[in-house]
Scaffold this active site. Structure first.
Site, mmCIF file in Angstrom:
data_model
loop_
_atom_site.group_PDB
_atom_site.id
_atom_site.type_symbol
_atom_site.label_atom_id
_atom_site.label_comp_id
_atom_site.label_asym_id
_atom_site.label_seq_id
_atom_site.Cartn_x
_atom_site.Cartn_y
_atom_site.Cartn_z
ATOM 1 N N GLU A 381 -1.090 1.425 -6.303
ATOM 2 C CA GLU A 381 0.168 1.458 -5.541
ATOM 3 C C GLU A 381 0.856 0.103 -5.559
ATOM 4 O O GLU A 381 2.076 0.015 -5.645
ATOM 5 C CB GLU A 381 -0.066 1.935 -4.101
ATOM 6 C CG GLU A 381 -0.772 3.287 -3.962
ATOM 7 C CD GLU A 381 -0.155 4.409 -4.796
ATOM 8 O OE1 GLU A 381 1.034 4.325 -5.140
ATOM 9 O OE2 GLU A 381 -0.887 5.356 -5.123
ATOM 10 N N TYR A 462 1.178 9.832 -16.168
ATOM 11 C CA TYR A 462 0.145 8.827 -15.901
ATOM 12 C C TYR A 462 -0.595 8.419 -17.173
ATOM 13 O O TYR A 462 -0.704 7.237 -17.485
ATOM 14 C CB TYR A 462 -0.865 9.350 -14.874
ATOM 15 C CG TYR A 462 -0.311 9.475 -13.480
ATOM 16 C CD1 TYR A 462 -0.623 8.531 -12.501
ATOM 17 C CD2 TYR A 462 0.523 10.526 -13.127
ATOM 18 C CE1 TYR A 462 -0.125 8.642 -11.209
ATOM 19 C CE2 TYR A 462 1.029 10.642 -11.841
ATOM 20 C CZ TYR A 462 0.706 9.704 -10.891
ATOM 21 O OH TYR A 462 1.202 9.813 -9.624
#
Ligand SMILES: [Zn+2]
Length: 637
Positions: A381, A462
């Site tokens: 994150e 991803y």
């Protein structure tokens, strides 16, 4: 101007704000002077080149949260600057909380998609009136005059009475009210772990307008795209609640809760509530989270950045959160060194949400994790601060340039500061190979909302996105790619680059043509498969024939290892690259073959050694080439 790109990042930001304020002053005080002023600073890097522009949205908000009803009211003053060459007759706001209602597009989508996100499933359809989310605009004016507006699901469509002209600003004033939905996805109240409020996407937020026009996508639970601006937010809430999120707290010594300066005695608040005042310069979103049970740990780094951790202390979890404080500062340092300087003065890791989600200066993550998982999610994150926060490609259109590049950066960071790995990108390559063999792959150019399955979206965004960046190192060399990452950050921070902007940076850094890489790997699902077709003895020499089986062409690193333990590399550049990558550190001595044109399915090279001296021949032992069928990549004798 060199100053903008070589100075400390704090300096850059300060300068950007200073220039913005000056421009605002000039618009108000002396309009004719404005053009001249723009011309003067046009070359500074603050404004993109012709055809690219950045809108600006400065928010001032005042909100009141009722912790008994989970409803809030607010006012918003939004100064919107139209830096585009276009006259705007309409504007759009996002009203994300309206997605959390039975029958919303997000609800329909999550019930009809083949592989629903288990966090959502059919939960929205079952929300009771006091559990749904909503966001309602009650009044709206532009420059003091009423405008017509209509709520259409998660979008507010606004017809302007007077247009907003190019290079001018408009002030919108509104009052709004909302209800926090029960925690379903990213945002909400009373999460499974008992966090009261995860307030992301909670306010009416102006849509981004760029060279491709408006991006007023209805929210179905995926990606975001926002306008940079300065936020000034006041939140009034029950005095027992502790808040964390985007922005610098302006009144820490009135608030306390661990924010106060050392040695300060915080006065007892009068009444039941506290008003928290935050300012966040140059961000494209503002998140906050609040809970009366939060423990607040903070750590001041040598570079002046403060790290905040806010979490609910619990047996088994607290210890991991305490250990996390060793890694958050290390990750900020590593990423600043390798991907560009982190531009803000704080970063907060906050327990909330439903997994991990990035916001400016902060993240919401679930808290009941083992240390491995907690450090892993923090690093991922945090990595978004670079690719989603500061570079900020349009995530809806290029999710892989955010999630993929972030995954790439996170894998390297994790290996460097936490769990050393010989091949940190192994998982990303494996994810991409699984995607290919699933038969469900869609081109990475697909808009994130419109992928047919969640799994195809995630694996493309991803895994294949990370492979795109790692494989760039194979094509142009690691050094050129790493220099390119810094140049990409320095050139495109706060400017929403697209895939072409990224490719152009890597072309300039390597001196190679790379359009074909983008065209095959992003716009199509064509795959790479090379093989060693034949090895023939020719007297004192050996002939090796390679074949291209997959539809996507690539340059080839072929490594020949001899029985005496030595090895050499034959490098076969792809003709359309118009050049060769520089030799790489740690690779065997290299012989450059003639180019391999992509039209030719086979290529034969000759090695000046007898075939019985050869121990093995292998295509790309570094495994950076995303070859989907590796069994034909190596022959051993
Ligand atoms: Zn992510």
């Amino acid at each position: 101007m060199l100053l903008f790109f070589t100075g400390g990042f704090g300096t850059l930001l300060d300068l950007v704000f200073f220039v913005k304020k000056l421009i605002t002053m000039h618009i108000k005080l002396a309009k004719p002077f404005y053009g001249l002023f723009l011309l003067m600073i046009g070359s500074s890097g603050v404004f993109a080149q012709t055809g690219r522009f950045q809108q600006a949205a400065d928010y001032q908000m005042d909100v009141n949260m009722d912790v008994k009803t989970n409803q809030y009211t607010g006012t918003q003053v939004l100064v919107y600057t139209n830096n585009s060459p276009d006259t705007l007759h309409r504007v759009f706001y996002h009203l994300y909380y309206n997605a959390f209602q039975p029958g919303s597009m997000m609800d329909e989508r999550s019930r009809s998609i083949a592989d629903p996100d288990r966090r959502v499933g059919d939960r929205i359809s079952k929300l009771k009136p006091e559990e749904i989310g909503y966001l309602r605009v009650n009044s709206l004016t532009m420059n003091g005059k009423d405008v017509d507006f209509e709520e259409v699901g998660t979008i507010l469509e606004v017809e302007l009475t007077e247009p907003i002209l190019p290079n001018s600003d408009a002030t919108f004033e509104m009052s709004f009210n909302g209800q926090v939905p029960l925690q379903i996805r990213r945002s909400g109240r009373d999460s499974e772990e008992g966090v009261r409020y995860s307030m992301s996407q909670w306010y009416p937020k102006m849509s981004e307008y760029d060279e491709q026009g408006w991006h007023a996508n209805p929210y179905i639970g995926r990606e975001f795209y926002g306008i940079w601006g300065d936020f000034d937010v006041k939140i009034t809430i029950d005095k027992t609640y502790v808040i964390g999120g985007t922005g610098y707290l302006q009144n820490p010594n009135e608030i306390g809760h661990g924010y106060e300066d050392a040695g300060v005695t915080v006065p007892e608040p009068i009444g039941e509530n506290l008003t928290w005042h935050f300012k966040a310069p140059q961000v494209h979103d503002f998140m906050w989270a609040a809970d009366p049970k939060y423990r607040h740990d903070k750590f001041l780094m040598d570079n002046g950045i403060t790290v905040h951790h806010l979490y609910i202390p619990e047996d088994g979890a607290t210890e991991n959160w305490e250990k996390l404080m060793e890694y958050t500062p290390k990750a900020i340092e590593f990423m600043s060194e390798h991907f560009g300087q982190y531009p803000y003065k704080q970063y907060s890791v906050i327990q909330g949400g439903d997994g991990g989600m990035e916001y400016p200066m902060s993240t919401l993550v679930t808290g009941g994790r083992n240390l491995n998982s907690l450090v892993g999610v923090m690093i991922h994150e945090l990595g978004h601060s670079w690719f989603q926060g500061v570079i900020a490609t349009n995530e809806a259109l290029y999710p892989w340039m955010d999630e993929g590049f972030t995954s790439y950066a996170a894998s390297l960071t994790s290996s460097a500061i936490f769990r050393p790995s010989e091949n940190p990108l192994r998982g990303s390559y494996a994810g991409y190979y699984r995607l290919v063999s699933s038969g469900k792959e869609e081109p990475m150019s697909t808009h994130s909302d419109h992928y047919h399955t969640n799994s195809a979206y995630s694996a493309a965004a991803y895994s294949k996105g990370a492979v795109f960046m790692a494989q760039m190192g194979y094509i142009i060399g690691e050094e050129a790619r790493d220099r390119g990452i810094h140049r990409y950050f320095n050139t495109w921070r706060f400017k929403h680059p697209n895939v072409n902007d990224y490719i152009r940076i890597m072309e300039k850094e390597s001196g190679l043509e790379l359009d074909w890489y983008k065209e095959y790997f992003v716009y199509t699902t064509k795959t790479i498969d090379y093989g060693i077709k034949a090895v023939k003895a020719q007297g004192d020499k050996t002939e090796i024939t390679l074949e291209r089986i997959g539809l996507m062409p690539m340059p080839i690193d072929l490594v020949i290892t001899y029985k005496d333990g030595t090895s050499e590399m034959v490098y076969l550049p792809l003709e359309i690259m118009r050049g060769e990558k520089a030799p790489e550190d740690g690779a065997p001595t290299r012989v450059i073959s003639e180019d391999w044109p992509w039209t030719n399915l086979t290529k034969t090279i000759t090695v000046n050694k007898k075939s019985d001296l050869i121990k093995s021949i292998e295509i790309d032992p570094s495994k950076r080439l995303a070859d989907i069928a590796q069994e034909n990549n190596k022959v051993e004798f």
